[in-house]
Design a protein around this motif. Structure first.
Motif, PDB file in Angstrom:
ATOM      1  N   GLN A  86       0.830  -1.208   0.000  1.00  0.00           N
ATOM      2  CA  GLN A  86       0.000   0.000   0.000  1.00  0.00           C
ATOM      3  C   GLN A  86       0.867   1.262   0.000  1.00  0.00           C
ATOM      4  O   GLN A  86       0.429   2.316  -0.461  1.00  0.00           O
ATOM      5  CB  GLN A  86      -0.907  -0.006   1.228  1.00  0.00           C
ATOM      6  CG  GLN A  86      -1.935  -1.128   1.229  1.00  0.00           C
ATOM      7  CD  GLN A  86      -2.563  -1.302   2.588  1.00  0.00           C
ATOM      8  OE1 GLN A  86      -1.917  -1.764   3.534  1.00  0.00           O
ATOM      9  NE2 GLN A  86      -3.824  -0.911   2.706  1.00  0.00           N
ATOM     10  N   VAL A  87       2.051   1.136   0.549  1.00  0.00           N
ATOM     11  CA  VAL A  87       3.000   2.238   0.611  1.00  0.00           C
ATOM     12  C   VAL A  87       4.362   1.712   0.187  1.00  0.00           C
ATOM     13  O   VAL A  87       4.802   0.660   0.659  1.00  0.00           O
ATOM     14  CB  VAL A  87       3.103   2.839   2.028  1.00  0.00           C
ATOM     15  CG1 VAL A  87       4.062   4.029   2.034  1.00  0.00           C
ATOM     16  CG2 VAL A  87       1.738   3.253   2.559  1.00  0.00           C
ATOM     17  N   TYR A  93      -3.289   3.722  -6.687  1.00  0.00           N
ATOM     18  CA  TYR A  93      -3.614   3.881  -5.264  1.00  0.00           C
ATOM     19  C   TYR A  93      -2.406   3.702  -4.347  1.00  0.00           C
ATOM     20  O   TYR A  93      -2.444   4.080  -3.175  1.00  0.00           O
ATOM     21  CB  TYR A  93      -4.720   2.903  -4.845  1.00  0.00           C
ATOM     22  CG  TYR A  93      -4.330   1.437  -4.903  1.00  0.00           C
ATOM     23  CD1 TYR A  93      -3.601   0.839  -3.873  1.00  0.00           C
ATOM     24  CD2 TYR A  93      -4.689   0.656  -5.998  1.00  0.00           C
ATOM     25  CE1 TYR A  93      -3.248  -0.498  -3.925  1.00  0.00           C
ATOM     26  CE2 TYR A  93      -4.333  -0.682  -6.062  1.00  0.00           C
ATOM     27  CZ  TYR A  93      -3.611  -1.250  -5.034  1.00  0.00           C
ATOM     28  OH  TYR A  93      -3.253  -2.576  -5.088  1.00  0.00           O
ATOM     29  N   ILE A 149       0.833   4.506  -2.490  1.00  0.00           N
ATOM     30  CA  ILE A 149       1.501   5.743  -2.089  1.00  0.00           C
ATOM     31  C   ILE A 149       3.009   5.541  -2.174  1.00  0.00           C
ATOM     32  O   ILE A 149       3.539   4.555  -1.651  1.00  0.00           O
ATOM     33  CB  ILE A 149       1.091   6.125  -0.654  1.00  0.00           C
ATOM     34  CG1 ILE A 149      -0.409   6.405  -0.607  1.00  0.00           C
ATOM     35  CG2 ILE A 149       1.884   7.346  -0.161  1.00  0.00           C
ATOM     36  CD1 ILE A 149      -0.953   6.537   0.799  1.00  0.00           C
ATOM     37  N   VAL A 177       5.267  11.555  -2.108  1.00  0.00           N
ATOM     38  CA  VAL A 177       5.318  12.324  -0.865  1.00  0.00           C
ATOM     39  C   VAL A 177       6.775  12.380  -0.421  1.00  0.00           C
ATOM     40  O   VAL A 177       7.458  11.354  -0.404  1.00  0.00           O
ATOM     41  CB  VAL A 177       4.452  11.666   0.233  1.00  0.00           C
ATOM     42  CG1 VAL A 177       4.536  12.469   1.529  1.00  0.00           C
ATOM     43  CG2 VAL A 177       3.010  11.539  -0.227  1.00  0.00           C
ATOM     44  N   HIS A 192      -2.695  10.988   0.547  1.00  0.00           N
ATOM     45  CA  HIS A 192      -1.383  10.324   0.567  1.00  0.00           C
ATOM     46  C   HIS A 192      -0.474  10.973   1.614  1.00  0.00           C
ATOM     47  O   HIS A 192       0.204  10.279   2.382  1.00  0.00           O
ATOM     48  CB  HIS A 192      -0.725  10.410  -0.809  1.00  0.00           C
ATOM     49  CG  HIS A 192      -1.380   9.544  -1.838  1.00  0.00           C
ATOM     50  ND1 HIS A 192      -0.772   9.256  -3.040  1.00  0.00           N
ATOM     51  CD2 HIS A 192      -2.579   8.925  -1.854  1.00  0.00           C
ATOM     52  CE1 HIS A 192      -1.573   8.471  -3.755  1.00  0.00           C
ATOM     53  NE2 HIS A 192      -2.673   8.267  -3.062  1.00  0.00           N
ATOM     54  N   LYS A 193      -0.481  12.298   1.633  1.00  0.00           N
ATOM     55  CA  LYS A 193       0.370  13.007   2.586  1.00  0.00           C
ATOM     56  C   LYS A 193      -0.034  12.678   4.022  1.00  0.00           C
ATOM     57  O   LYS A 193       0.823  12.445   4.881  1.00  0.00           O
ATOM     58  CB  LYS A 193       0.307  14.511   2.325  1.00  0.00           C
ATOM     59  CG  LYS A 193       1.186  15.340   3.245  1.00  0.00           C
ATOM     60  CD  LYS A 193       1.413  16.745   2.711  1.00  0.00           C
ATOM     61  CE  LYS A 193       0.158  17.511   2.459  1.00  0.00           C
ATOM     62  NZ  LYS A 193       0.423  18.917   2.063  1.00  0.00           N
TER      63      LYS A 193
END
Length: 254
Positions: free
Chosen positions: A65-66, A89, A91, A128, A163-164
């Motif tokens: 997911q990240v 989606y 990040i 980010v 996201h941030k």
């Protein structure tokens, strides 16, 4: 604010920043896979002792997911084709900083392009910017619980608010107060040479430090700090301590 959500996170890079993020995020309960350019068998046991799993880069990002990139600026092009395959989606957080003596000359930066904007263009996706403005020793040793007095703050910049905010929650999970530093286009305020860079500021100190940043002065100030550290290391008798590096950056930048 620490999130109660637990995420699937890939950390690409096992340098000082990457390995600390893998350790701290796994310790916070996230499912972490960590990869480097040399293969999972080369990842040191201490990187994995809090629960992170060694993987190759392709396996690490699968279902993540990240994705956190903790890779020297000059090496990002090598991983870019893989990052471009990620679903929208996912990040992407970037911890990189540009140092000419390490990364070679990148003409775009000589022309004043913002480092993170250049990386976002290279990757062809939003990102980010986080964990780039803190020294590796401070990241590894100075994290504290949320609400602790004098907790160190880390600026976080990004163009997609959701996201941030997720990355800001992960910053808190690593032991630091996340400060919303605006958009990627504004993230030059947290590049090397800036008042917030490696100076271990608190949340209350961060806003004025970001506001005081002078973009045109960043390269020269960055290079002065590098030279001072290299000279200290060069005498082979007094390698700079982590506290020395923080004091040096405070003296030069604040």
């Amino acid at each position: 604010m620490i999130s109660n959500e637990k995420y699937r996170i890939a950390v690409l890079g096992t340098g000082h920043i990457g390995k600390t993020l893998a350790r701290s995020l796994a310790s916070a309960g996230h499912s972490v896979k960590v990869a480097n350019s040399r293969g999972p068998e080369t990842i040191a046991p201490d990187v994995l002792e809090t629960g992170a799993e060694a993987a190759d880069a392709v396996s690490a990002i699968q279902d993540a997911q990240v994705v956190i990139l903790s890779i020297p600026m000059a090496k990002l092009a090598d991983i870019a084709p893989l990052i471009r395959t990620l679903p929208e989606y996912v990040i992407v957080a970037d911890t990189s900083n540009y140092y000419p003596h390490r990364d070679g000359n990148i003409d775009a930066f000589s022309d004043g392009q913002v480092e993170s904007a250049w990386v976002a263009h290279l990757l062809n996706r939003p990102l980010v910017k986080a964990w780039n403005a803190i020294g590796s020793d401070s990241l590894a040793t100075k994290g504290t619980a949320e609400g602790t007095a004098e907790r160190i703050s880390i600026p976080v910049a990004g163009n997609i608010e959701a996201h941030k905010k997720m990355v800001m929650s992960l910053v808190s999970d690593t032991g630091f107060d996340a400060f919303d530093a605006g958009t990627v286009e504004e993230s030059w305020r947290q590049q090397p040479g800036a008042p917030c860079y490696c100076t271990d500021l608190t949340y209350d100190e961060m806003e004025s430090a970001l506001a005081a940043t002078e973009k045109t002065r960043l390269p020269a100030r960055r290079d002065i700090a590098v030279q001072a550290i290299q000279e200290r290391m060069g005498d082979k008798r007094s390698n700079p301590s982590a506290d020395y590096i923080v004091r040096l950056h405070r003296a030069l930048f604040l």
